[in-house]
Design an enzyme around this catalytic site. Structure first.
Site, PDB file in Angstrom:
ATOM      1  N   CYS A  45      18.683  40.409  39.417  1.00 40.67           N
ATOM      2  CA  CYS A  45      19.359  40.369  38.133  1.00 40.67           C
ATOM      3  C   CYS A  45      20.859  40.272  38.339  1.00 40.67           C
ATOM      4  CB  CYS A  45      19.015  41.631  37.329  1.00 40.67           C
ATOM      5  SG  CYS A  45      19.868  41.769  35.760  1.00 40.67           S
TER       6      CYS A  45
ATOM      7  N   CYS B  70      14.879  40.753  35.281  1.00 41.52           N
ATOM      8  CA  CYS B  70      14.345  41.779  36.183  1.00 41.52           C
ATOM      9  C   CYS B  70      12.822  41.848  36.132  1.00 41.52           C
ATOM     10  CB  CYS B  70      14.904  43.152  35.805  1.00 41.52           C
ATOM     11  SG  CYS B  70      16.649  43.406  36.150  1.00 41.52           S
TER      12      CYS B  70
ATOM     13  N   CYS C 218      22.069  44.491  36.220  1.00 41.56           N
ATOM     14  CA  CYS C 218      21.853  45.800  36.856  1.00 41.56           C
ATOM     15  C   CYS C 218      21.795  45.653  38.377  1.00 41.56           C
ATOM     16  CB  CYS C 218      20.606  46.466  36.315  1.00 41.56           C
ATOM     17  SG  CYS C 218      19.322  45.358  35.743  1.00 41.56           S
TER      18      CYS C 218
ATOM     19  N   CYS D 187      16.080  43.280  29.793  1.00 38.85           N
ATOM     20  CA  CYS D 187      16.528  42.553  30.976  1.00 38.85           C
ATOM     21  C   CYS D 187      15.314  41.829  31.544  1.00 38.85           C
ATOM     22  CB  CYS D 187      17.138  43.496  32.006  1.00 38.85           C
ATOM     23  SG  CYS D 187      17.890  42.619  33.392  1.00 38.85           S
TER      24      CYS D 187
ATOM     25  N   SER E  85      12.352  46.918  32.252  1.00 40.23           N
ATOM     26  CA  SER E  85      11.929  46.000  31.190  1.00 40.23           C
ATOM     27  C   SER E  85      10.488  45.550  31.357  1.00 40.23           C
ATOM     28  CB  SER E  85      12.869  44.789  31.104  1.00 40.23           C
ATOM     29  OG  SER E  85      14.136  45.187  30.613  1.00 40.23           O
TER      30      SER E  85
ATOM     31  N   ARG F  47      18.593  50.876  32.310  1.00 39.39           N
ATOM     32  CA  ARG F  47      17.541  50.601  31.340  1.00 39.39           C
ATOM     33  C   ARG F  47      16.303  51.461  31.525  1.00 39.39           C
ATOM     34  NH1 ARG F  47      20.571  46.519  32.435  1.00 39.39           N
ATOM     35  NH2 ARG F  47      21.184  45.009  30.839  1.00 39.39           N
TER      36      ARG F  47
ATOM     37  N   HIS G  90      19.347  47.732  41.763  1.00 37.07           N
ATOM     38  CA  HIS G  90      18.378  47.068  42.638  1.00 37.07           C
ATOM     39  C   HIS G  90      18.850  47.121  44.094  1.00 37.07           C
ATOM     40  CE1 HIS G  90      15.527  45.533  39.741  1.00 37.07           C
ATOM     41  NE2 HIS G  90      16.510  45.056  38.990  1.00 37.07           N
TER      42      HIS G  90
ATOM     43  N   GLU H 120      19.491  39.592  28.702  1.00 34.16           N
ATOM     44  CA  GLU H 120      19.411  38.928  30.002  1.00 34.16           C
ATOM     45  C   GLU H 120      18.011  38.349  30.142  1.00 34.16           C
ATOM     46  OE1 GLU H 120      19.791  37.603  33.943  1.00 34.16           O
ATOM     47  OE2 GLU H 120      21.335  38.165  32.511  1.00 34.16           O
TER      48      GLU H 120
END
Length: 564
Positions: free
Chosen positions: A64, A545, A67, A542, A498, A475, A71, A16
């Site tokens: 994102c 993010c 995920c 990701c 990330s 993650r 969030h 992503e």
């Protein structure tokens, strides 16, 4: 004159967002240095400025498209922490069930659709004997998922038709035939079959989220103070529908995903024993899945929080004040030694690339900041959660890791976890752990509803406050910090998994986890960086993010010429 050769992979695909990796290869194709950079500039944090606090969760989940629920949850719970709102027990259970559907969906999609082709060779699967493949599947599970010679033969025919048509779709541009692929053709066929199965499984898990969430991927049933899906909670048919869809996903995890990881761990045992893909010695988790309504950080959680150090084998308690973001090598202004997110400002400072298009290695080279815990570069994610749980003697983590070690043909040592193989296996085991809890949480929900406890919402009383929420996403460690004045947001900052893992170097020169994990990786073929992709993908990047900034009213913050 340096004998190192620079090799750039830009963009890294099957993730992503936009990620660039630069590595220096020696004459033996061994990575001697690595740099992780995101050239993507987007955001959501500053769009929160001057918004009503009720809007925070809905905006936060747009950070994102993968995920989303985490969030949504952490943004909403940051508001609740700031305003001192205590949600009802039933709301907590429903949030955990929604979170479980996200974790399972995320882990299944990541391994099969994004990461799996780093481990299995699609073209080699076409040479496999379907009868032998069916027998091979029984080595790793007594009830292998959707196995049988007929199934495997049909998979071969389906993929062969793609190959003959020249329309390979997701299988195009692979490094098929690369000597770093270690599975047999029959094992490749098993994995390919599960790749196709996972397309259906992920759809079912997304539907599970929609039962209590209203829709997917961006659910809409969370509010500051609880959840709104009360009509679904009190309807036995809706609860049964959720459980049925989740159990379908759990069966795939237990009879397909985990057995496939045993197969991978056996085939890539040498890489695991050598610690290929091991990066930094520190691992962090904020914990996940609260098991009671005791306010953070004192309540029990399915996955405990803490910071684990491999050298000592010990877990230290988490101190949120030790979290700081360093921007020395990132395209932002800020103090050299980092700033606590609760007071951090996000000020762009784009300085560009070198004249030849390379990263400016002596200066700033990424839109991703460098989070550090107590000054340390720290990995986060499923492996961190399992290592912390095991070090704290949590029976779930201890048992599942030991069982995996013993169930891998040829064995899997405790040190093997510190590798790309171990990081990938940890994600499968975590999916198994979460899946094993779902039925119990549904029973707990039914008991409360049966006793007449159907309250799902607590009205906020305060309209001003400051706080944060730390909770793990699939993650890894996710934190949202907020300040609210008279119902309006006046400060917002998110530090995401990330950002921890994909971070550039800091003011001490410490590499981020991606960068550190790539050093000493040997490529079988220099212009086919399969081994680099395998390690980077094992973190489940990701990048959407990890980088975000935008003016709340749409005004230009700054103007940049970004070299492409």
């Amino acid at each position: 004159m340096s004998q190192l050769k620079r090799f750039t992979i830009d963009p890294i695909t099957r993730i992503e967002g936009h990620l660039r990796i630069e590595v220096d290869l020696d004459p033996h194709n061994v990575v001697k240095d690595a740099y992780s950079s995101s050239g993507m500039f987007r955001g959501i944090e500053l769009i929160m400025q001057d918004r009503d606090f009720h809007d925070v969760g809905l905006f936060a989940q747009r950070i994102c498209g993968v995920c989303t629920f985490t969030h949504y949850r952490v943004g909403t719970e940051a508001v609740e922490a700031a305003l001192q709102v205590q949600i009802p027990t039933v709301a907590r259970i429903v949030r955990n069930l929604l979170h479980a559907s996200l974790f399972l969906h995320d882990h299944v999609v990541h391994f099969y659709q994004l990461h799996g082709m780093d481990w299995f060779d699609v073209v080699a699967a076409l040479r496999a004997d379907p009868v032998k493949a069916a027998a091979e599947a029984l080595k790793y599970s007594s009830t292998p998922y959707n196995a049988g010679a007929g199934t495997y033969r049909a998979v071969q025919q389906r993929v062969a038709a793609l190959v003959s048509s020249g329309e390979l779709g997701p299988f195009a541009n692979g490094y098929w035939g690369n000597p770093s692929y270690k599975l047999t053709p029959e094992q490749d066929l098993i994995m390919l079959s599960h790749y196709l199965d996972a397309l259906s499984v992920q759809r079912t898990l997304a539907q599970a989220m929609a039962v209590f969430g209203g829709k997917n991927p961006h659910p809409q049933s969370l509010v500051v103070g609880g959840v709104t899906s009360v009509m679904d909670i009190v309807d036995p048919s809706r609860v049964a529908e959720f459980l049925g869809k989740m159990e379908s996903g759990v069966r795939f995890v237990q009879t397909g995903y985990v057995p496939d990881m045993r197969m991978v761990a056996e085939a890539y045992a040498q890489e695991a024993r050598a610690g290929e893909g091991y990066g930094v010695p520190n691992f962090i988790s904020y914990g996940a899945f609260p098991l009671d309504n005791i306010p953070w950080p004192k309540g029990a959680m399915l996955f405990p929080m803490g910071v684990f150090n491999r050298a000592t084998g010990r877990v230290t308690s988490l101190d949120a004040e030790q979290i700081k973001e360093d921007v020395t090598r990132a395209w932002y202004q800020g103090p050299e030694h980092g700033v606590y997110p609760g007071t951090e400002a996000t000020i762009p400072d784009y300085t560009g690339y070198e004249a030849d298009g390379a990263l400016n290695r002596s200066g700033k080279y990424s839109w991703i900041k460098a989070p550090r815990y107590d000054g340390m570069s720290t990995e986060t994610g499923p492996l961190a959660r399992l290592l912390i749980g095991r070090a704290l003697h949590d029976p779930l983590m201890v048992n599942i890791m030991e069982d995996f070690e013993h169930s891998v043909p040829g064995g899997f040592s405790p040190d093997s976890w510190y590798s790309t193989v171990g990081r990938t296996a940890a994600r499968a085991l975590e999916a198994d752990i979460i899946g094993s809890q779902v039925a119990g949480w549904v029973d707990e929900l039914a008991q409360y509803v049966g006793q007449g406890e159907t309250q799902t919402y607590a009205e906020p009383v305060n309209t001003s406050g400051e706080g944060f929420r730390l909770l793990d996403a699939p993650r890894g460690a996710l934190g949202h910090w907020i300040r609210i004045d008279n119902s309006r947001v006046t400060h917002y900052q998110a530090v995401v998994p990330s950002t921890w893992n994909a971070s550039p170097r800091d003011h001490k020169g410490q590499k981020g986890p991606y960068e550190a994990a790539l050093v000493n990786t040997r490529l079988a073929i220099a212009n086919q960086p399969l081994e680099v992709l395998r390690t980077v993908h094992s973190f489940d990047p990701c990048i959407a993010c990890a980088v975000h900034i935008i003016d709340s009213k749409g005004a230009e913050v700054a103007h940049f010429q970004v070299d492409v």
